[in-house]
Design a protein around this motif. Sequence first.
Motif, short mmCIF file in Angstrom:
data_model
loop_
_atom_site.label_atom_id
_atom_site.label_comp_id
_atom_site.label_asym_id
_atom_site.label_seq_id
_atom_site.Cartn_x
_atom_site.Cartn_y
_atom_site.Cartn_z
N ARG A 126 0.85 -1.19 0.00
CA ARG A 126 0.00 0.00 0.00
C ARG A 126 0.88 1.23 0.00
O ARG A 126 1.89 1.30 0.71
N ASN A 127 0.51 2.22 -0.81
CA ASN A 127 1.25 3.49 -0.88
C ASN A 127 2.74 3.28 -1.15
O ASN A 127 3.60 3.96 -0.60
N ASP A 223 -11.60 1.97 0.94
CA ASP A 223 -10.19 2.00 0.54
C ASP A 223 -9.68 0.58 0.25
O ASP A 223 -8.99 0.34 -0.73
N TRP A 224 -10.01 -0.34 1.17
CA TRP A 224 -9.56 -1.73 0.97
C TRP A 224 -10.22 -2.34 -0.26
O TRP A 224 -9.59 -3.08 -1.01
N GLN A 226 -11.21 -0.76 -2.89
CA GLN A 226 -10.58 -0.17 -4.07
C GLN A 226 -9.20 -0.78 -4.29
O GLN A 226 -8.79 -1.03 -5.43
N HIS A 227 -8.47 -1.02 -3.20
CA HIS A 227 -7.14 -1.63 -3.31
C HIS A 227 -7.24 -3.00 -3.98
O HIS A 227 -6.46 -3.33 -4.89
N ASP A 230 -8.14 -2.65 -7.64
CA ASP A 230 -6.99 -2.19 -8.43
C ASP A 230 -6.04 -3.36 -8.75
O ASP A 230 -5.44 -3.39 -9.83
N SER A 523 -4.29 7.87 5.94
CA SER A 523 -5.10 8.27 4.78
C SER A 523 -6.19 9.24 5.22
O SER A 523 -6.48 9.38 6.41
#
Length: 884
Positions: A126-127, A223-224, A226-227, A230, A523
């Motif tokens: 992540r990031n 967020d998770w 979307q992660h 992706d 975030s």
Amino acid sequence: MVLSKEHTPQYYLDSLLECIDKRNRSEIAHKEYSNAWADYWHYYIGVNVIPVISKLKVPPKGCKWDLYQDAPIPEAQHEHWKNEGMFNEGMGVIAGKVWHREDLEGCYLAGIDSDNQIATDELLTRNGKTLTVPDFAQKTLVDQHDDKSRMHFFVYTIGQKLRDKTSDIGKPGMDVTTKPSFEVHASSKFLLYVAPGMHAKSGRRLIVGTYTPAVLGVFETRDWQQHMDDILKKYGLVSTNGNGNGDDVSMHDLFLEETTVYEGDNRHRVLMRVMESMIKRNRAILPMEQIISICRQWNRIHCSPPLDESQFQKQWTCATNFFTSGKATAAEDESSSGSNSNSDSNSDSGSNSKKNKDKDQKKRYEYVQVFKDKNRLAEALLIDGKSFFAVVNLATNEIKLEKEIQLDDEQKTTLKPSSADAYINIAYSFDSEEQFHNSLDMAKHYDFDALYVMTGKIWDKYIDAEKEHISLCAADTLFTYFQDILGMTHYLWFVGDNDSGKSNNLVVIHYLAYRNMMSVGVSAANVYQFLGSRSEGAGTICEDEANSIEDDKDKMDIAKSGYTTGYPVTKIFIGATGRTQYKFFTYCFKAYSAEKTPDLIRGKGIVQRMIKLRCVVGDPAEDIMEVVNPAGDEYFQHLLDEIMQWRNTLFCYRLLHIADKIPNIKINLKNREKQLFKPVLRLFQNTKTFPELCEVMSYYVNERRELKVNSLHAFLCTLIKDIIQEKSYEDMSYAGKKVTLETSDIWAHFKSHIHSIEIPGKPLSVETAEFGTVSQRQITSALEDILKAKYNVVHSKRTLTFDRDTLEKVSAVYFSSQVKIEENIAKSDNTGTHGTHGTHPGGVRGSTDTEVKDSENDGKNDETISKQDTDPSNIEERVRIDLS
């Protein structure tokens, strides 16, 4: 081993850990060991757990787990299975709703199963940073077996579920050697095989870190999700993920080139969605022949294999009938205000009305750490591990311990204090009610001078820095406990190289400041969830390694709005009942550490609101990292106890003085400088510390002014003034109040007045040593923004028109002289007794006088503290005795 209902969830975790320890020493029967695990999943995790034969991945004969997909397993049934030893072969938990934890009502348990190393690496990246499995296992519940390339982790989600995803193995184009394979089991149609059961091929499942799943709020859940989406898109695995209806994929994504709907993912249902969406969107502008052609093409491209013509025609007939019959469409295109695909969710039937009515009559629970309204302040705390509110009556200053608070709202909301395992910050914890009340009594003997001296000494013990640094940090620590009253704050930015101690500053803040959350890569969703929507200033935030904050637009927006109250962020959440708008507060004191200062242009929003503290390698008396991780060392444990007791004292001081009035003061600062520095000075008015803080604040104000002088905007102000002066010598027409200059002329002067290098292929941009890459358009925009220059195009010439008065005013801001904040400049705007309230001298700030005048008490206060008590030379010894 039948356990009483009276036991808390923590009891079952402790019991499990004890059984694991006995198991390691072969001092426990297999049945007792298995039953402890079953109790852990049932009572601590809170979900339905059933017996299974782990190696075969099936429940034993006669155990119908589908009976409990939508209902809690009765305790009698759970105990029967335990008594019969049915958990000995393993156990499985039903994903979805948490049934057996009252404090987790409204939460869902999801299990994410990573089936190969690629999936594990992708999920933990992540990031731009990849965590190891052991590191990740400290953040949420992770179990593994002998195959360490795989892992299974669990999270709670609040109010909504993650989307289910079945395995991609066996689907066309799937290669487990080059693509990630993972599953998401978040609804009750999935049975998760869990520790301590045996895997068919790879040994026993074991939990490898914390035994508590992370709790994801609304935006963290998104967020998770979307992660994971992706990851699928990255490897061309976008599909409806086997959820049975395809409603998890937006209409936009269904038309992406890489989207494929495989056989078994209900191609019929997804094609129906596409057809209805196309009809709804286009029937007023396109003939039906063209719409059906679009849908037929979609079927050929995105369905694998495509539906044959007879199946296609059947779906088309159903889709058109929805519109010709006037029935509600099942299409969920993005223009819709909510979901229509599930008729149950929109039904007005009598049964649903009754359900809704019954639901409305039930209590709505909400778990918070702090709540404040005009009548009371409620602060969550732990007493002997149990959750309570310390409730302050703001009219009488009376403090009571309560287990819940009933709100008078339409939802009949009941507020409950956060449970011990729900804290992401450090809880205010007391061993007993007696210790809590003793801490309140101790806090009554302090004024702000004493608090400042003691807090400063703790800072000085762990941070080796100049006196201004220590003084500011100590003052800010106290400020955080009254930030909600003062309503405006600055941020701290600790900058330095590796081993400079910048992160240690954040650790001290984390342990001393008011309800601090500390993390790396915080975030925007983390901020929204942490600060919530109940009370502004509900905590403080420290972010370590904030090296690229200017690249995150959402976090920059939070930095710009979150330094003052009154500017919540609104977000739209799209759920099963449609679109709902939520309000989230962003105001609180924030501190950051990084190896560099944010970019002066892209990070302007945070640079304008921060005080920069430069950190260098030092030699503090004690290492704060050793102290907060004592590892059994008695000396370090003593120092940690000292810190924890002092933070409890600060917390109790807040409870005692939250209702005190803080009169306004006047200082010789204006605009942003006043906004950033005045709140702390206002808090310390009428104290012996005030003159010292005036000097400290003057130091940092002047440092900020020096930074402004060297900024791009200051350079542009000087440049424009020089150009106008130069033009005026040659042409008197430039001597008027309004002056017009060509943008090309300004750009040429800019490049000639600064060392710059042309960038190949970019004739209108240059690389500068002072300001990085600068473009002509950037210069023009800056002049429009800061100098109110009026842009115009005349005869193909682009010009900017400046007003001389505005130019002089703005220049004065960027080239301000040095300032010294004098003590006698601060004056109260209020009449009457300044800095007194209630029975404690000096209200929130305290008084350093022998007496406090009070017309209602013969001019004296019964609880006046003597000069000997408040003299800084005597404070250290008094505090040392109090803490011993």
